[in-house]
Write a protein that holds these residues in place. Structure first.
Motif, PDB file in Angstrom:
ATOM      1  N   LYS A  25       0.826  -1.200   0.000  1.00 28.95           N
ATOM      2  CA  LYS A  25       0.000   0.000   0.000  1.00 28.95           C
ATOM      3  C   LYS A  25       0.865   1.257   0.000  1.00 28.95           C
ATOM      4  CE  LYS A  25      -4.467   1.370   1.841  1.00 28.95           C
ATOM      5  NZ  LYS A  25      -5.512   1.140   2.863  1.00 28.95           N
ATOM      6  N   ARG A  26       2.072   1.149   0.551  1.00 28.29           N
ATOM      7  CA  ARG A  26       2.977   2.297   0.552  1.00 28.29           C
ATOM      8  C   ARG A  26       3.405   2.630  -0.884  1.00 28.29           C
ATOM      9  NH1 ARG A  26       5.570   4.124   4.918  1.00 28.29           N
ATOM     10  NH2 ARG A  26       5.082   2.159   5.981  1.00 28.29           N
TER      11      ARG A  26
ATOM     12  N   ILE B 283       2.551   5.840  -6.160  1.00 29.74           N
ATOM     13  CA  ILE B 283       2.144   5.835  -7.571  1.00 29.74           C
ATOM     14  C   ILE B 283       0.879   6.670  -7.776  1.00 29.74           C
ATOM     15  CG2 ILE B 283       1.342   4.370  -9.459  1.00 29.74           C
ATOM     16  CD1 ILE B 283       3.113   2.151  -8.329  1.00 29.74           C
ATOM     17  N   LEU B 284      -0.108   6.474  -6.900  1.00 34.12           N
ATOM     18  CA  LEU B 284      -1.369   7.212  -7.028  1.00 34.12           C
ATOM     19  C   LEU B 284      -1.142   8.708  -6.827  1.00 34.12           C
ATOM     20  CD1 LEU B 284      -3.796   4.823  -5.125  1.00 34.12           C
ATOM     21  CD2 LEU B 284      -3.726   5.240  -7.582  1.00 34.12           C
ATOM     22  N   SER B 285      -0.261   9.081  -5.893  1.00 37.64           N
ATOM     23  CA  SER B 285       0.024  10.501  -5.658  1.00 37.64           C
ATOM     24  C   SER B 285       0.677  11.129  -6.880  1.00 37.64           C
ATOM     25  CB  SER B 285       0.927  10.669  -4.437  1.00 37.64           C
ATOM     26  OG  SER B 285       0.293  10.204  -3.269  1.00 37.64           O
TER      27      SER B 285
ATOM     28  N   SER C 133      -3.952   9.917   6.168  1.00 40.88           N
ATOM     29  CA  SER C 133      -5.369   9.755   5.832  1.00 40.88           C
ATOM     30  C   SER C 133      -5.583   8.592   4.870  1.00 40.88           C
ATOM     31  CB  SER C 133      -5.916  11.048   5.230  1.00 40.88           C
ATOM     32  OG  SER C 133      -5.240  11.374   4.021  1.00 40.88           O
ATOM     33  N   PHE C 134      -4.638   8.365   3.969  1.00 38.61           N
ATOM     34  CA  PHE C 134      -4.777   7.256   3.018  1.00 38.61           C
ATOM     35  C   PHE C 134      -4.683   5.913   3.726  1.00 38.61           C
ATOM     36  CE2 PHE C 134      -2.673   4.254   0.052  1.00 38.61           C
ATOM     37  CZ  PHE C 134      -3.707   4.122  -0.864  1.00 38.61           C
ATOM     38  N   PHE C 135      -3.722   5.791   4.645  1.00 38.60           N
ATOM     39  CA  PHE C 135      -3.552   4.520   5.338  1.00 38.60           C
ATOM     40  C   PHE C 135      -4.694   4.228   6.309  1.00 38.60           C
ATOM     41  CE2 PHE C 135       1.318   4.833   4.753  1.00 38.60           C
ATOM     42  CZ  PHE C 135       1.191   4.278   3.493  1.00 38.60           C
TER      43      PHE C 135
ATOM     44  N   PHE D 246      -7.293   2.118  -4.384  1.00 36.52           N
ATOM     45  CA  PHE D 246      -7.630   3.081  -5.442  1.00 36.52           C
ATOM     46  C   PHE D 246      -8.880   3.877  -5.073  1.00 36.52           C
ATOM     47  CE2 PHE D 246     -10.161   4.031  -9.224  1.00 36.52           C
ATOM     48  CZ  PHE D 246      -9.293   4.883  -9.897  1.00 36.52           C
ATOM     49  N   TYR D 247      -9.937   3.194  -4.650  1.00 31.33           N
ATOM     50  CA  TYR D 247     -11.191   3.888  -4.355  1.00 31.33           C
ATOM     51  C   TYR D 247     -11.059   4.789  -3.132  1.00 31.33           C
ATOM     52  CZ  TYR D 247     -13.344   0.785  -7.775  1.00 31.33           C
ATOM     53  OH  TYR D 247     -13.651   0.133  -8.931  1.00 31.33           O
ATOM     54  N   SER D 248     -10.285   4.373  -2.141  1.00 29.00           N
ATOM     55  CA  SER D 248     -10.055   5.218  -0.965  1.00 29.00           C
ATOM     56  C   SER D 248      -9.323   6.494  -1.365  1.00 29.00           C
ATOM     57  CB  SER D 248      -9.247   4.451   0.086  1.00 29.00           C
ATOM     58  OG  SER D 248      -9.934   3.297   0.507  1.00 29.00           O
ATOM     59  N   PHE D 249      -8.298   6.363  -2.210  1.00 26.29           N
ATOM     60  CA  PHE D 249      -7.547   7.531  -2.658  1.00 26.29           C
ATOM     61  C   PHE D 249      -8.447   8.455  -3.477  1.00 26.29           C
ATOM     62  CE2 PHE D 249      -4.688  10.045  -5.195  1.00 26.29           C
ATOM     63  CZ  PHE D 249      -3.602  10.258  -4.370  1.00 26.29           C
ATOM     64  N   TYR D 250      -9.268   7.876  -4.335  1.00 28.28           N
ATOM     65  CA  TYR D 250     -10.163   8.691  -5.174  1.00 28.28           C
ATOM     66  C   TYR D 250     -11.154   9.466  -4.311  1.00 28.28           C
ATOM     67  CZ  TYR D 250     -13.824   9.881  -8.502  1.00 28.28           C
ATOM     68  OH  TYR D 250     -14.767  10.555  -9.239  1.00 28.28           O
ATOM     69  N   ALA D 251     -11.720   8.817  -3.278  1.00 31.75           N
ATOM     70  CA  ALA D 251     -12.682   9.499  -2.406  1.00 31.75           C
ATOM     71  C   ALA D 251     -12.015  10.643  -1.642  1.00 31.75           C
ATOM     72  CB  ALA D 251     -13.299   8.489  -1.435  1.00 31.75           C
TER      73      ALA D 251
END
Length: 443
Positions: free
Chosen positions: A2-3, A8-10, A122-124, A141-146
């Protein structure tokens, strides 16, 4: 894992924000096509894909290079209200003044959204939403998008600016749609000039800080669906929301030994030459409590936001007429706000609910003790709960044992889970997330 996913998502989120500020909607679509053909055209033997990539790259590069040379001086101000509502368009005027020495035409304006990527903490700590593939849930992915969508704060499209002569100004009617409640801070406005192909924007950013309080969404509710008799309010309305000892003024009478000096009516004393005192009587009126459960809302943000909207709907309907409404919830401490009969309007109640956040540090017993302490002056209690467990059942039974009418609204994730028991001496209504409008209309 997840780290790595967060990094990558950031990176992709920052790239998306940067592209969204510089490219129009067709430009973003062209950029996606360019990425697709870049993968397919990496093999130069595939002539068609390579040619398509080269053509799209030339178009996008031309638009971006043209937009770099946009120059101009502008002054910006806003004419806007103080409050908006989640999910509803918020119209206002943007006044643009051309401070350069040449005519300005074909320009657009929009708010510049400063939305940093969600923090690592907040992401973790964000809960994994249901649905989607196992891999998307695992990567978050969905948590980051929200979290990213909540950070943006609003949606808005660019608005055209009339042609401006040097030194001229014009008011542009714009509108934004807030996506979350609370304080919305606007930092600057972007003046945009599209390139001839309409793919990229040249931008000049003008600082114009402003604050808007975004109120929670509400649903139509006729009134508080609670029965209850009038209760004696010691000290009257003056003590309903503040500290004091005044009561309802009834009239004047002659002074008697032992009457407090502060009750002397000095104007009458000056006219008659003998002491006259003000006489007060006790007050009885209807007073309801609206209790919002803030415990566990951080585990399901959608559930908590729906509960806030339900409470806001009753706050707006209940702050009227001759009754009082006590709004109770627990945040950093136990809060109790009183509205109605000159102690506050519905908009003030919604302003309080706009800033409510889930409680993480205090126990549910704090809310219970706050409500039980106020019970002697309450005509009825409406509870908006986030779950229906043993602790909340016990709380409702304790309220019902005191003979006070209560109505329990339990906000649930969907229509199948957390179904409240039906054999209760009080009414319990289940409100699934996304169906609050229909559920409240049937009360």
């Amino acid at each position: 894992m997840k780290r790595v996913s967060y990094l990558i998502l950031s990176a992709f989120y920052r790239l998306y924000l940067s592209a969204g500020r510089r490219l129009s909607t067709p430009g973003l679509f062209l950029a996606v096509l360019l990425a697709v053909f870049a993968l397919a055209g990496s093999d130069t033997r595939r002539t068609a894909a390579f040619q398509a990539f080269s053509f799209l790259f030339f178009l996008l590069a031309f638009s971006i290079c043209f937009s770099i040379f946009f120059r101009g001086r502008f002054s910006i101000s806003r004419r806007m209200g103080r409050t908006a509502v989640v999910g509803e368009p918020f119209p206002y005027d943007i006044v643009v003044e051309n401070g350069s020495g040449r005519r300005a035409k074909g320009l657009l304006v929009r708010e510049r959204y400063a939305a940093p990527a969600p923090s690592r903490e907040s992401f973790f700590s964000a809960p994994s939403p249901r649905g989607g593939s196992f891999l998307s849930r695992r990567l978050g992915f969905y948590s980051f998008y929200a979290l990213a969508a909540a950070g943006l704060g609003f949606r808005q499209k660019p608005e055209p600016v009339p042609e401006l002569a040097p030194g001229a100004s014009a008011a542009v009617r714009s509108s934004l749609v807030p996506v979350r409640r609370g304080r919305l801070r606007l930092s600057s406005i972007s003046v945009l000039r599209p390139d001839p192909l309409g793919l990229a924007y040249g931008a000049r950013h003008v600082e114009a800080p402003a604050d808007v309080l975004v109120l929670p969404k509400t649903y139509p509710v006729k009134s508080l669906p609670l029965a209850g008799r009038r209760r004696h309010q010691a000290g009257g309305v003056a003590l309903a929301g503040s500290v004091g000892d005044s009561q309802e003024f009834c009239g004047l009478r002659d002074y008697r030994p032992g009457d407090p000096l502060r009750h002397i009516h000095w104007r009458s004393f000056a006219k008659t030459g003998k002491p006259v005192v003000k006489e007060f009587c006790e007050e009885f009126f209807v007073r309801h409590a609206l209790v919002l459960d803030t415990f566990g809302g951080d585990r399901s943000p959608a559930l908590f936001e729906e509960a806030v909207s339900v409470a806001a709907s009753f706050a707006r309907a209940g702050v009227s007429g001759e009754s009082l409404l006590d709004l109770m919830f627990v945040g950093t401490e136990a809060f109790r706000f009183t509205f109605g009969r000159g102690l506050g309007a519905a908009e003030q109640a919604l302003s309080v609910l706009a800033c409510v956040s889930p409680c993480r540090e205090r126990p549910f017993s704090d809310l219970r003790s706050t409500v039980m302490a106020a019970l002697p002056v309450l005509s009825g209690v409406l509870l908006v709960l986030l779950s229906w467990d043993d602790e909340r059942r016990s709380f409702c039974r304790a309220l019902a044992a005191k003979g006070v009418p209560i109505l329990v609204l339990v906000v649930t994730p969907d229509s199948q889970e957390n179904a409240p028991e039906e054999s209760t001496p009080y009414r319990v209504v289940r409100i699934p997330v996304g169906q609050a409008r229909q559920a409240l209309a049937s009360l």
